[in-house]
Enzyme design. Structure first.
Site, PDB file in Angstrom:
ATOM      1  N   HIS A   1      -2.042   1.335   6.356  1.00 26.32           N
ATOM      2  CA  HIS A   1      -2.125   0.850   4.975  1.00 26.32           C
ATOM      3  C   HIS A   1      -3.289   1.550   4.260  1.00 26.32           C
ATOM      4  CE1 HIS A   1       0.677  -2.651   5.153  1.00 26.32           C
ATOM      5  NE2 HIS A   1       0.405  -2.576   6.444  1.00 26.32           N
TER       6      HIS A   1
ATOM      7  N   GLU B   1      -3.973   1.781   1.213  1.00 30.67           N
ATOM      8  CA  GLU B   1      -4.452   1.101   0.006  1.00 30.67           C
ATOM      9  C   GLU B   1      -5.716   0.284   0.265  1.00 30.67           C
ATOM     10  OE1 GLU B   1      -1.147  -1.561   1.768  1.00 30.67           O
ATOM     11  OE2 GLU B   1      -1.498   0.573   1.414  1.00 30.67           O
TER      12      GLU B   1
ATOM     13  N   CYS C   1       3.936   1.466   5.977  1.00 29.87           N
ATOM     14  CA  CYS C   1       4.210   0.528   7.069  1.00 29.87           C
ATOM     15  C   CYS C   1       5.721   0.314   7.208  1.00 29.87           C
ATOM     16  CB  CYS C   1       3.448  -0.780   6.849  1.00 29.87           C
ATOM     17  SG  CYS C   1       3.346  -1.812   8.325  1.00 29.87           S
TER      18      CYS C   1
END
Length: 597
Positions: free
Chosen positions: A534, A536, A407
């Site tokens: 993102h 994750e 990001c």
């Protein structure tokens, strides 16, 4: 539908989320479909505007919901996909009731906490509990509900009252209350004190909820228990009669990994208790899912090789600010059988101003950065520390260190390259400098500068790979596109794309319209990758996120072989296989601890 309510006592942050996730994991391993709801008693509509120092990271769901980080635990443990309505707040409930009142739904009645707010809570829970969360779209059979905060908080009173009524509405055989509490052990005496938990249970009972199962969290050695005598004076028939012989008091000690918590609860007979208490249709077959968790936990404890990653951010004093990032790194490290060392580097400490004011802190930060095997710059907001992040990115690019920017990390990589390789010294994001001569990162047209909450580009979006010659594409399995979760207000300026690609800074992934830059890669570098999304948030213990896996592979020196030979990972043993067996070639070629077998 079976409902399991998890409440907490004595202190907040005791680990109710891990207990709730673990209970769900155990029940799912028994063949049940499980969903989860997190209740946060604060008045905020959602977690989107929270400071990371207040509540940790903001977890983003497929539908764009900005929610509490505990929903990340639910998704990772249970391997499910939740929605924003799985995170219930006081703000959402009051907003819903007030909207009904404005429409005239209450027909002129006086709107009160009881019954209107409490009814709205019960209706929300019953409605959301039936929403499918698994890939097979089957309606859940069990809903685990975590009530945030501690019993006795004034802000959680409407929820306690709602569940007091709820237990009678759905009948006793369909409702169970787990109370998680702390048994402190003062260092002065070394004696475990149960009085705080007794007071917490007494208060919960006074509010109309009697715990069916008490989970005591203690700092103690396995096998050590609170004495029976400490509880007998505070028990009645059917609740907390014995510590060892009763299944209604579970002692949970510190464990080496959170992956061991489901195993610990299962060892103490939680499955049998729920089977009897809730009359659950539990299968008696061996639980393969828990077997995988045990293998994973055992392997985690046996890791010898180590890999270090420097996490360069501005919220490094509070690790929960990067909870999903840390989990994604752990999943990837475990997949390649390496022990992970995260070196937290405050990006502001890398800046020249720190050298003048606190030279020791400056040199310590750079020592951490330079000694790491790989560098990660995660997302964030605000100008503080951005120049330090750019310095870290520059060092990674020049020294050929494995780098992943997520990001804001990707956006700053664009700024760094523009300044040092395109000689645009003033290059910046308009988020930090609205008057910059070279606005390489700009705000998106749909961004509403007058409203903060829910105005970003949020949720699951598709990214199209524009070239087959991409490291990240190969890590994803050579697919044409991926769908990952986003949370950002600014984007790379598409008008300047050509200037970067002429210098080997490639935008290999873009959105469906080809207008937004999603993935960057740098030529002549082992692993220099940035992603606007993102990744994750979708990482799982047995299925690590490809961008993070690539970073760990590169940091461990194993990425070239992995890419060249088309390797794949064994989730059980963490081995890298470069050839799969078939009828004509019935042998594996295995890479284990750096050796090709």
């Amino acid at each position: 539908m079976k409902y399991i309510l998890v409440t907490g006592g004595v202190i907040s942050g005791i680990g109710k989320g891990i207990i709730a996730s673990s209970v769900g994991t155990i029940l799912k391993s028994c063949g049940l479909h499980v969903t989860a709801i997190k209740i946060d008693p604060y008045i905020n509509i959602d977690a989107g505007t929270f400071s990371p120092y207040e509540h940790g990271e903001v977890f983003v769901l497929d539908d764009g919901g900005e929610v509490d980080l505990d929903l990340g635990n639910y998704e990772r443990f249970l391997d499910i996909r939740l929605t924003k309505d799985n995170n219930l707040t006081t703000g959402k409930i009051y907003q819903s009731v007030i909207n009904k009142e404005r429409r005239g739904d209450y027909l002129g009645k006086t709107v009160q906490v009881v019954p209107h707010i409490t009814d709205a809570i019960q209706e929300w829970v019953m409605r959301q509990a039936r929403v499918p969360v698994d890939d097979d779209d089957v309606e859940p059979q069990v809903c685990v509900i975590e009530l945030g905060g501690t019993v006795g908080d004034i802000e959680s009173m409407p929820f306690i009252e709602a569940f007091r009524q709820f237990q009678f509405k759905v009948k006793r055989e369909n409702f169970c209350n787990i109370h998680v509490s702390l048994v402190p052990q003062p260092s002065a005496t070394g004696e475990q004190k149960t009085k705080p938990t007794q007071n917490s249970v007494r208060e919960l009972r006074g509010l109309g909820l009697s715990p069916d199962l008490n989970i005591l969290e203690k700092q103690m050695k396995p096998g050590q228990n609170v004495s029976e005598g400490q509880w007998v004076a505070f028990t009645d028939i059917g609740c907390m009669i014995l510590i060892l012989s009763s299944l209604q008091v579970i002692c949970v000690h510190d464990v080496s990994s959170i992956y061991r918590v489901p195993l610990l609860l299962e060892d103490q007979g939680v499955v049998g208790y729920f089977c009897c208490r809730l009359n659950l249709p539990i299968e008696t077959r061996p639980r393969k899912m828990l077997a995988k968790w045990k293998e994973m936990s055992d392997r985690s404890d046996r890791l010898l090789e180590q890999c270090s990653i420097a996490l360069v951010g501005k919220y490094t004093k509070f690790s929960d600010s990067y909870a999903s990032v840390i989990k994604a790194l752990e999943h990837s490290a475990l997949a390649i059988s390496h022990k992970l060392e995260v070196k937290y580097v405050d990006s502001a400490d890398l800046e020249a101003g720190t050298l003048q004011e606190e030279p020791v802190k400056y040199h310590e930060a750079w020592q951490k950065l330079c000694s790491a095997d790989g560098i990660l710059v995660p997302g964030g907001f605000g100008v503080r520390g951005t120049e330090g992040k750019i310095q870290a990115i520059s060092w990674a690019r020049k020294q050929k260190k494995p780098f992943l920017g997520v990001c804001l990390g990707m956006q700053l990589a664009v700024c760094e390259f523009a300044r040092n390789m395109l000689d645009w010294k003033d290059a910046n994001s308009t988020e930090f400098d609205a008057e910059t001569k070279y606005p390489v990162v700009i705000d998106m047209p749909e961004h509403n500068p007058g409203q903060m909450g829910g105005t970003m580009r949020l949720g699951k979006r598709r990214t199209i790979f524009k070239t087959k010659n991409s490291i990240l594409r190969k890590l994803y399995g050579d697919v044409d596109y991926v769908e990952e979760r986003h949370r950002h207000r600014f984007e790379v300026n598409p008008e300047l794309k050509q200037h970067f690609e002429e210098k080997g800074f490639r935008f290999v992934g873009q959105d469906v319209e080809g207008e937004r830059m999603e993935v960057i890669e740098l030529d002549d570098h082992l692993y220099f990758v940035g992603v606007q999304y993102h990744p994750e948030f979708t990482s799982r213990p047995i299925k690590p996120s490809p961008p993070y896996l690539g970073l760990l592979l590169a940091a461990a020196g194993r990425l070239p072989g992995y890419l060249q030979e088309g390797c794949w990972l064994s989730p059980r043993y963490g081995l890298m296989f470069s050839e799969r067996p078939d009828s004509s070639h019935p042998f594996y070629i295995v890479h284990f601890q750096g050796n090709r077998i």
